[in-house]
Write a protein that holds these residues in place. Structure first.
Motif, PDB file in Angstrom:
ATOM      1  N   ALA A   1      -1.897  12.409   4.446  1.00  0.00           N
ATOM      2  CA  ALA A   1      -3.146  12.154   3.745  1.00  0.00           C
ATOM      3  C   ALA A   1      -3.365  10.661   3.524  1.00  0.00           C
ATOM      4  CB  ALA A   1      -3.172  12.897   2.411  1.00  0.00           C
TER       5      ALA A   1
ATOM      6  N   TYR B   1       1.504  15.701   2.702  1.00  0.00           N
ATOM      7  CA  TYR B   1       1.538  17.069   2.185  1.00  0.00           C
ATOM      8  C   TYR B   1       2.264  17.929   3.192  1.00  0.00           C
ATOM      9  CZ  TYR B   1      -2.135  15.855  -1.199  1.00  0.00           C
ATOM     10  OH  TYR B   1      -2.860  15.299  -2.213  1.00  0.00           O
TER      11      TYR B   1
ATOM     12  N   PRO C   1     -15.027   9.635   5.348  1.00  0.00           N
ATOM     13  CA  PRO C   1     -15.326  11.023   5.694  1.00  0.00           C
ATOM     14  C   PRO C   1     -14.446  11.993   4.925  1.00  0.00           C
ATOM     15  CG  PRO C   1     -14.196   9.911   7.507  1.00  0.00           C
ATOM     16  CD  PRO C   1     -14.506   8.868   6.493  1.00  0.00           C
ATOM     17  N   SER C   2     -14.895  13.221   4.922  1.00  0.00           N
ATOM     18  CA  SER C   2     -14.136  14.270   4.243  1.00  0.00           C
ATOM     19  C   SER C   2     -12.729  14.356   4.818  1.00  0.00           C
ATOM     20  CB  SER C   2     -14.866  15.602   4.416  1.00  0.00           C
ATOM     21  OG  SER C   2     -14.265  16.569   3.616  1.00  0.00           O
TER      22      SER C   2
ATOM     23  N   HIS D   1     -19.730  10.175  -1.107  1.00  0.00           N
ATOM     24  CA  HIS D   1     -20.262  10.322   0.250  1.00  0.00           C
ATOM     25  C   HIS D   1     -21.671   9.773   0.315  1.00  0.00           C
ATOM     26  CE1 HIS D   1     -17.304  12.929   2.079  1.00  0.00           C
ATOM     27  NE2 HIS D   1     -17.304  13.700   1.026  1.00  0.00           N
TER      28      HIS D   1
ATOM     29  N   ARG E   1      -9.514  18.867  -7.890  1.00  0.00           N
ATOM     30  CA  ARG E   1     -10.009  19.692  -6.786  1.00  0.00           C
ATOM     31  C   ARG E   1     -11.264  20.420  -7.251  1.00  0.00           C
ATOM     32  NH1 ARG E   1      -7.604  17.307  -2.731  1.00  0.00           N
ATOM     33  NH2 ARG E   1      -5.576  16.610  -3.474  1.00  0.00           N
TER      34      ARG E   1
ATOM     35  N   VAL F   1       0.849  17.023   6.578  1.00  0.00           N
ATOM     36  CA  VAL F   1      -0.449  16.357   6.643  1.00  0.00           C
ATOM     37  C   VAL F   1      -0.287  14.953   6.064  1.00  0.00           C
ATOM     38  CG1 VAL F   1      -2.847  16.410   5.880  1.00  0.00           C
ATOM     39  CG2 VAL F   1      -1.638  18.558   6.350  1.00  0.00           C
TER      40      VAL F   1
ATOM     41  N   GLU G   1     -16.256  11.645  -6.833  1.00  0.00           N
ATOM     42  CA  GLU G   1     -17.563  12.177  -6.463  1.00  0.00           C
ATOM     43  C   GLU G   1     -18.384  12.598  -7.674  1.00  0.00           C
ATOM     44  OE1 GLU G   1     -17.958  13.864  -2.871  1.00  0.00           O
ATOM     45  OE2 GLU G   1     -15.897  13.659  -2.203  1.00  0.00           O
TER      46      GLU G   1
ATOM     47  N   SER H   1     -10.467  12.087   4.352  1.00  0.00           N
ATOM     48  CA  SER H   1      -9.909  10.760   4.630  1.00  0.00           C
ATOM     49  C   SER H   1      -8.884  10.330   3.577  1.00  0.00           C
ATOM     50  CB  SER H   1     -11.047   9.734   4.713  1.00  0.00           C
ATOM     51  OG  SER H   1     -11.780   9.728   3.503  1.00  0.00           O
ATOM     52  N   GLY H   2      -8.807  11.055   2.459  1.00  0.00           N
ATOM     53  CA  GLY H   2      -7.751  10.766   1.482  1.00  0.00           C
ATOM     54  C   GLY H   2      -8.241  10.176   0.175  1.00  0.00           C
ATOM     55  N   LYS H   3      -9.552  10.236  -0.096  1.00  0.00           N
ATOM     56  CA  LYS H   3     -10.094   9.620  -1.310  1.00  0.00           C
ATOM     57  C   LYS H   3      -9.528  10.270  -2.578  1.00  0.00           C
ATOM     58  CE  LYS H   3     -14.340  10.660  -0.081  1.00  0.00           C
ATOM     59  NZ  LYS H   3     -14.116  11.326   1.226  1.00  0.00           N
ATOM     60  N   THR H   4      -9.628  11.586  -2.632  1.00  0.00           N
ATOM     61  CA  THR H   4      -9.135  12.284  -3.827  1.00  0.00           C
ATOM     62  C   THR H   4      -7.633  12.068  -3.991  1.00  0.00           C
ATOM     63  OG1 THR H   4     -10.874  13.941  -3.628  1.00  0.00           O
ATOM     64  CG2 THR H   4      -8.943  14.546  -4.923  1.00  0.00           C
ATOM     65  N   THR H   5      -6.930  12.152  -2.882  1.00  0.00           N
ATOM     66  CA  THR H   5      -5.487  11.954  -2.926  1.00  0.00           C
ATOM     67  C   THR H   5      -5.148  10.584  -3.505  1.00  0.00           C
ATOM     68  OG1 THR H   5      -5.264  13.351  -0.966  1.00  0.00           O
ATOM     69  CG2 THR H   5      -3.388  11.942  -1.519  1.00  0.00           C
TER      70      THR H   5
HETATM   71  N1  LIG Z   1      -2.603  20.047  -2.011  1.00  0.00           N
HETATM   72  C1  LIG Z   1      -2.714  19.774  -0.707  1.00  0.00           C
HETATM   73  N2  LIG Z   1      -1.897  20.360   0.175  1.00  0.00           N
HETATM   74  C2  LIG Z   1      -1.991  20.113   1.481  1.00  0.00           C
HETATM   75  N3  LIG Z   1      -2.879  19.275   2.021  1.00  0.00           N
HETATM   76  C3  LIG Z   1      -3.746  18.648   1.198  1.00  0.00           C
HETATM   77  C4  LIG Z   1      -3.714  18.871  -0.211  1.00  0.00           C
HETATM   78  N4  LIG Z   1      -4.659  18.109  -0.784  1.00  0.00           N
HETATM   79  C5  LIG Z   1      -5.278  17.456   0.233  1.00  0.00           C
HETATM   80  N5  LIG Z   1      -4.720  17.769   1.411  1.00  0.00           N
HETATM   81  C6  LIG Z   1      -5.081  17.214   2.710  1.00  0.00           C
HETATM   82  O1  LIG Z   1      -4.983  15.826   2.605  1.00  0.00           O
HETATM   83  C7  LIG Z   1      -6.052  15.225   3.299  1.00  0.00           C
HETATM   84  C8  LIG Z   1      -6.826  14.323   2.388  1.00  0.00           C
HETATM   85  O2  LIG Z   1      -7.482  15.096   1.430  1.00  0.00           O
HETATM   86  P1  LIG Z   1      -8.405  14.505   0.283  1.00  0.00           P
HETATM   87  O3  LIG Z   1      -8.799  15.635  -0.610  1.00  0.00           O
HETATM   88  O4  LIG Z   1      -7.681  13.380  -0.354  1.00  0.00           O
HETATM   89  O5  LIG Z   1      -9.645  14.007   1.065  1.00  0.00           O
HETATM   90  P2  LIG Z   1     -11.046  13.498   0.530  1.00  0.00           P
HETATM   91  O6  LIG Z   1     -11.284  12.210   1.166  1.00  0.00           O
HETATM   92  O7  LIG Z   1     -11.067  13.542  -0.954  1.00  0.00           O
HETATM   93  O8  LIG Z   1     -12.018  14.579   1.112  1.00  0.00           O
HETATM   94  P3  LIG Z   1     -13.404  15.098   0.508  1.00  0.00           P
HETATM   95  O9  LIG Z   1     -14.401  14.050   0.828  1.00  0.00           O
HETATM   96  O10 LIG Z   1     -13.642  16.362   1.259  1.00  0.00           O
HETATM   97  O11 LIG Z   1     -13.205  15.311  -0.945  1.00  0.00           O
HETATM   98  C9  LIG Z   1      -6.907  16.340   3.883  1.00  0.00           C
HETATM   99  O12 LIG Z   1      -6.516  16.537   5.238  1.00  0.00           O
HETATM  100  C10 LIG Z   1      -6.535  17.515   3.052  1.00  0.00           C
HETATM  101  O13 LIG Z   1      -6.638  18.690   3.817  1.00  0.00           O
END
Ligand SMILES: Nc1ncnc2c1ncn2[C@@H]1O[C@H](COP(=O)(O)OP(=O)(O)OP(=O)(O)O)[C@@H](O)[C@H]1O
Ligand SMILES: [Mg+2]
Lengths: 404, 230
Positions: free
Chosen positions: B23, B14, B42-43, B203, A402, B21, B170, B45-49
């Motif tokens: 993810a 989550y 897009p932000s 991105h 994060r 949520v 990223e 969308s679940g990439k980090t997850t």
């Molecule tokens: N620890 C958490 N608790 C609750 N919801 C979460 C948590 N981590 C992520 N989310 C939710 O899960 C979804 C996917 O998040 P994620 O961080 O994977 O997106 P991302 O594609 O990496 O976005 P970004 O481009 O902003 O980094 C989002 O709706 C986010 O709000």
């Protein structure tokens, strides 16, 4: 590497480290002074009690201490005294004779304790001259003179220049009595003693009790209080006589000694002071830094660091700070105790303990006053850091990902 | 040979503050050895997850993950931690170097955990520093370096123990686009030189342009998956 990280983390938030260290230093110093002071007070009490009264070590006929008897005597005490004087660390010795009797002044009669003293030796050993509050001390040769305890004199309405009749029993079994001139009044600091004591010249006492050059007790004064146990053993070897018993003050004044031991709560209070200060000062700051380094610890965990290693980083950092604080605290504590041991603190009000009156209290620089705070600081700092350390160890490695 | 990463019906829910949520909603994906793949979308969308789940930093609510032939869900605590240490190199958006360690110490950290002998560690650090263009910076502290330099150190740190796969979330988001492009070019060069697998989320269109394979996520699902010729 974990040690390196822990050590370098100390210098990251200097203000916070200083605050943490300050808490430990203040805690250490306070409790060090507390313990040093109470040690000082106790050793003052002990040294006054022993020096002014019972002496540090006493020699008696075996069994006399448990059950004093007129007949349990020390023969040829002069030669035994010479042997004792030869033991290293012995400062002085003085012979004494004890017997119970009745004392009459005018029409008043009281039970008294007849105490025969060798005036020259008693002055050197227990500063007998300083206990005389009015009148004079015995002259070198016996002259049928008596010195009364201040309480006894009051009860008997006796005064310097008056006469006292003593009645007792001699070792020959016959009733003995004689008339003595009261030449002085003595105050030992112990009220019970002063209500009973009637001091005589040692030769007069021997005459009265038909003791023929024998005594009941030899009191020994040493140079250093802490060496009493060693010197006791050395005297035993030196006089080498199984009919005699050599007892340190701890045995002679058993109940006093026990009371002193039980009274040593200064340590506990000292320890609690530290724990409290350390707990308040450390817990918060360590928690804060763990929180701040959440991402960092997360990265370490993501890379394969084990939770216990992270735990170690947090605890070791605190331990490092604690060790530094102990060094600084020891400097402060020792120098404060040293100053207080020289200048002391005058009490606004006299207080008395065990019949001894104190006006100024002195601290002492003791090993205990440094060792106890040191261990306590270290242990409590580590204890307090356990909780934040567990939190750090449990940080989810995903926290590293994060961005914020 | 088994693929470096395989996932089957991976979902992640989550349960933040009562409202669940979703993810990830069922991701089936195979990544072969040596790929240079971008995860875009897009932000939110679940990439980090997804990256967290395939690296064992997080566990899926449902579904299966194999990494380097190992079934991740069966691994617990210490084993997983050792597995990550030996198989995955991480590069983060915020560089995440350990500020109290020098560049060299940061890079050798994992080798230290692996108990690689000191002389070998030193040699490998110097070699990788040269690869990422930071020769002579071994004894610097991270805060003295620019963002681009810090990220190069992070890539060196991720690569030095030669893991099967480098995961980068990223990696260029905190950098200027020129510096980001240089970094990507360097990563691609290392990818072709070493055959190590690179997966990165982004991105940035400039970064996407350099990827050999693009996986597009939307609302926790794979929307598109295209392989491109160089
Ligand atoms: N620890 C958490 N608790 C609750 N919801 C979460 C948590 N981590 C992520 N989310 C939710 O899960 C979804 C996917 O998040 P994620 O961080 O994977 O997106 P991302 O594609 O990496 O976005 P970004 O481009 O902003 O980094 C989002 O709706 C986010 O709000
Ligand atoms: Mg993300």
């Amino acid at each position: 590497m974990m040690l390196k990280i822990a050590f370098r983390n100390i210098f990251r938030q200097k203000r916070r480290t200083v605050l943490t260290a300050l808490a430990m230093i203040v805690g250490f110093t306070l409790s060090s002074v507390f313990i040093g002071w109470s040690d000082g007070a106790y050793s003052d009490i002990i040294s006054m009690f022993t020096r002014n009264r019972i002496g540090h070590i006493q020699v008696h006929h075996t069994g006399y201490l448990d059950k004093p008897s007129l007949y349990d005597v020390i023969d040829s005490y002069e030669s035994i005294g010479e042997k004792i004087a030869g033991v290293e660390g012995v400062e002085a010795w003085t012979p004494r004779i004890y017997s119970a009797g009745l004392g009459s002044v005018g029409d008043k009669t009281m039970g008294v304790q007849i105490i025969g003293v060798d005036v020259g030796r008693e002055v050197r050993a227990t500063r007998f001259d300083q206990k005389i509050t009015s009148g004079a001390i015995f002259s070198e040769t016996a002259a049928r003179e008596a010195i009364l305890g201040v309480g006894l004199a009051r009860i008997l309405k006796a005064d310097v220049g008056g006469k006292i009749v003593l009645v007792t029993q001699g070792t020959d079994g016959a009733i003995a009595n004689d008339l003595y001139t009261i030449i002085g009044i003595a105050e030992s600091g112990d009220k019970a003693t002063d209500r009973m004591a009637c001091y005589l010249h040692i030769d007069d006492a021997q005459d009265l009790l038909v003791l023929d050059g024998r005594v009941h007790e030899i009191a020994v004064l040493v140079e250093v209080l802490d060496r009493v146990p060693k010197i006791t053993a050395a005297i035993e070897i030196q006089i080498d006589d199984t009919t005699l018993e050599v007892s340190p003050w701890q045995v002679v004044a058993k109940s006093f000694y026990r009371a002193m031991q039980a009274d040593r709560q200064g340590d506990l209070i000292g320890r609690m002071i530290i724990m409290l200060i350390v707990a308040i000062g450390v817990l918060n700051t360590v928690l804060m830094s763990v929180l701040e380094r959440t991402r960092e610890y997360g990265v370490l965990k993501a890379m394969g660091t084990k939770p216990r290693q992270i735990f170690g980083v947090v605890v070791i950092e605190v331990a490092f700070i604690a060790l530094g604080s102990i060094v600084i605290g020891a400097l402060f504590g020792a120098s404060l105790n040293y100053l207080l041991s020289i200048y002391g603190i005058s009490l606004p009000q006299e207080f008395s303990y065990g019949g001894i009156v104190f006006q100024t209290m002195y601290a002492a620089v003791t090993v205990r006053s440094l060792a106890i705070p040191a261990v306590t600081v270290l242990v409590s700092a580590i204890l307090v850091s356990l909780f934040p350390a567990i939190r750090a160890a449990r940080i989810a490695p995903a926290a590293a990902m994060r961005a914020h | 040979m088994a693929p470096v990463i395989a996932t089957e019906e991976v979902t992640k829910v989550y349960s933040g503050d009562g409202v669940p949520v979703h993810a990830l909603r069922g991701i089936d994906l195979i990544i072969e050895r040596g790929e240079f793949t971008a995860l875009v979308g897009p932000s939110g969308s679940g990439k980090t997850t997804f990256l967290n789940i395939i690296s064992g930093l997080d566990t899926p609510t449902d579904g299966k993950v194999w990494l380097n032939g190992k079934f991740l869900s069966r691994m617990g605590g210490n084993a997983l931690s050792d597995f990550r240490r030996d198989n995955i190199g991480f590069v983060f958006q915020a560089y995440n170097l350990i500020p109290v360690l020098t560049v060299e110490e940061n890079i050798e950290y994992i080798m230290l955990l692996q108990k690689v002998p000191k002389s070998e560690r030193h040699e490998r650090v110097l070699a990788i520093l040269e690869e990422v263009g930071l020769s002579g910076m071994a004894s610097r502290n991270p805060p003295q370096l620019s963002g681009g330099q810090q990220q190069r150190v992070a890539i060196a740190r991720a690569m030095v123990s030669q893991p099967a796969i480098i995961l980068a979330d990223e990696p260029t988001a905190n950098l200027d686009s020129k510096i980001g492009a240089d970094l990507l070019d360097m990563m691609y060069r290392l990818n072709t030189q070493t055959g190590m697998t690179f997966i990165f989320s982004t991105h940035d269109p400039m970064v996407m342009a350099r990827a050999r394979r693009l996986i597009m996520l939307k609302d926790g699902q794979i929307e598109r998956d295209e392989v491109r010729s160089p």
